[in-house]
Design a protein around this motif. Structure first.
Motif, short mmCIF file in Angstrom:
data_model
loop_
_atom_site.label_atom_id
_atom_site.label_comp_id
_atom_site.label_asym_id
_atom_site.label_seq_id
_atom_site.Cartn_x
_atom_site.Cartn_y
_atom_site.Cartn_z
N ARG A 125 17.25 79.17 1.51
CA ARG A 125 17.42 78.95 2.94
C ARG A 125 16.71 77.69 3.37
O ARG A 125 15.66 77.34 2.84
N MET A 126 17.27 77.05 4.39
CA MET A 126 16.62 75.88 4.98
C MET A 126 16.71 75.98 6.49
O MET A 126 17.80 76.13 7.04
N ALA A 127 15.55 75.94 7.14
CA ALA A 127 15.49 75.95 8.60
C ALA A 127 15.17 74.54 9.07
O ALA A 127 14.23 73.91 8.59
N VAL A 128 15.97 74.05 9.99
CA VAL A 128 15.75 72.73 10.58
C VAL A 128 15.28 72.96 12.00
O VAL A 128 15.95 73.63 12.79
N VAL A 129 14.10 72.42 12.31
CA VAL A 129 13.52 72.55 13.64
C VAL A 129 13.56 71.18 14.29
O VAL A 129 13.17 70.19 13.69
N GLY A 130 14.07 71.14 15.52
CA GLY A 130 14.18 69.84 16.18
C GLY A 130 14.06 69.93 17.68
O GLY A 130 13.64 70.95 18.23
N ALA A 131 14.46 68.87 18.30
CA ALA A 131 14.43 68.79 19.75
C ALA A 131 15.45 69.76 20.34
O ALA A 131 16.07 70.54 19.62
N ASP A 132 15.68 69.70 21.62
CA ASP A 132 16.55 70.66 22.28
C ASP A 132 18.03 70.49 21.97
O ASP A 132 18.79 71.42 22.11
N LYS A 133 18.47 69.31 21.57
CA LYS A 133 19.90 69.08 21.33
C LYS A 133 20.21 69.16 19.84
O LYS A 133 20.18 68.16 19.14
N TRP A 134 20.51 70.34 19.38
CA TRP A 134 20.73 70.53 17.95
C TRP A 134 21.96 69.81 17.46
O TRP A 134 22.05 69.46 16.28
N GLU A 135 22.91 69.55 18.30
CA GLU A 135 24.12 68.84 17.88
C GLU A 135 23.78 67.45 17.34
O GLU A 135 24.42 66.95 16.43
N GLU A 136 22.73 66.81 17.91
CA GLU A 136 22.33 65.49 17.45
C GLU A 136 21.70 65.55 16.07
O GLU A 136 21.81 64.61 15.29
N VAL A 137 21.05 66.65 15.76
CA VAL A 137 20.40 66.79 14.47
C VAL A 137 21.41 67.10 13.37
O VAL A 137 21.23 66.73 12.21
N VAL A 138 22.50 67.78 13.72
CA VAL A 138 23.49 68.19 12.72
C VAL A 138 23.98 67.00 11.91
O VAL A 138 24.00 67.05 10.68
N SER A 139 24.36 65.92 12.56
CA SER A 139 24.88 64.77 11.82
C SER A 139 23.82 64.15 10.92
O SER A 139 24.13 63.65 9.84
N MET A 140 22.56 64.23 11.34
CA MET A 140 21.47 63.66 10.55
C MET A 140 21.20 64.49 9.29
O MET A 140 20.87 63.98 8.24
N VAL A 141 21.38 65.79 9.38
CA VAL A 141 21.02 66.69 8.29
C VAL A 141 22.21 67.04 7.41
O VAL A 141 22.08 67.28 6.21
N LEU A 142 23.40 67.07 7.96
CA LEU A 142 24.56 67.62 7.27
C LEU A 142 24.87 66.93 5.96
O LEU A 142 25.28 67.58 5.00
N ALA A 143 24.68 65.64 5.86
CA ALA A 143 24.97 64.94 4.61
C ALA A 143 24.15 65.50 3.46
O ALA A 143 24.67 65.78 2.39
N GLY A 144 22.86 65.71 3.68
CA GLY A 144 22.01 66.28 2.64
C GLY A 144 22.30 67.74 2.40
O GLY A 144 22.24 68.23 1.28
N THR A 145 22.64 68.46 3.44
CA THR A 145 22.90 69.89 3.33
C THR A 145 24.20 70.17 2.57
O THR A 145 24.32 71.19 1.91
N ALA A 146 25.15 69.27 2.67
CA ALA A 146 26.42 69.46 1.96
C ALA A 146 26.20 69.56 0.46
O ALA A 146 26.91 70.27 -0.24
N VAL A 147 25.19 68.87 -0.03
CA VAL A 147 24.86 68.94 -1.46
C VAL A 147 24.13 70.24 -1.76
O VAL A 147 24.29 70.84 -2.80
N LEU A 148 23.33 70.68 -0.80
CA LEU A 148 22.56 71.91 -0.94
C LEU A 148 23.47 73.10 -0.70
O LEU A 148 24.28 73.09 0.21
N GLN A 149 23.34 74.13 -1.51
CA GLN A 149 24.19 75.29 -1.36
C GLN A 149 23.55 76.38 -0.51
O GLN A 149 24.12 77.42 -0.30
N ALA A 150 22.36 76.12 -0.01
CA ALA A 150 21.64 77.12 0.76
C ALA A 150 22.14 77.19 2.19
O ALA A 150 22.63 76.21 2.74
#
Length: 151
Positions: free
Chosen positions: A78-103
């Motif tokens: 599992r991976m929990a991403v904690v960020g500011a109030d607008k999670w949609e902005e964080v999705v694009s930043m994290v998704l590239a790395g998460t696509a490789v991760l199967q968690a």
């Protein structure tokens, strides 16, 4: 700068990113995650990434992060991403790395960090916190239940 969070212990490791991340900082932090993976042997770990103060990352840092996650994808449940109030902005930043991760990867706002720790450690989600799934996960540990459920 990447700093390990004091709440890290057992099968859960957390870190906070402050400012703009460089490849050297990613390389310097990797041994800490590798150490937790080695201690756990075949049992998976959970990762909490506090990105609330992150201002971005160099391309080389993103590449190194994806390489690292791909190498250890079978060890991260599992991976929990904690960020500011607008999670949609964080999705694009994290998704590239998460696509490789199967968690499975979920997003939590900064005030929900305690719930993020609970989920990373036990796979239980607090009723008061909405589930914001960033990536469903499809790996070996998709349906893994931890060997303990207390914090």
């Amino acid at each position: 700068m990447i700093e390990r969070l004091n709440e890290s212990h057992g099968a859960a490791i957390g870190f906070k990113v402050i400012g703009r991340v460089t490849a050297d900082e990613v390389k310097a932090f990797e041994p800490q995650i590798e150490f937790v993976i080695a201690q756990r042997k075949e049992r998976p770990i959970g990762i909490l990434a506090d990105l609330s103060q992150m201002e971005g990352a160099d391309w080389k840092a993103r590449w190194d992060e994806m390489r690292f996650l791909q190498k250890y994808t079978d060890h991260i449940a599992r991976m929990a991403v904690v960020g500011a109030d607008k999670w949609e902005e964080v999705v694009s930043m994290v998704l590239a790395g998460t696509a490789v991760l199967q968690a499975e990867t979920r997003y939590f706002t900064s005030p929900e960090i305690n719930s993020a720790w609970e989920w990373v450690r036990t796979s239980k989600n607090a009723d008061r916190v909405p589930v914001r799934t960033m990536y469903v996960g499809s790996g070996l540990f998709k349906d893994y239940l931890p060997e303990y459920t207390d914090l």
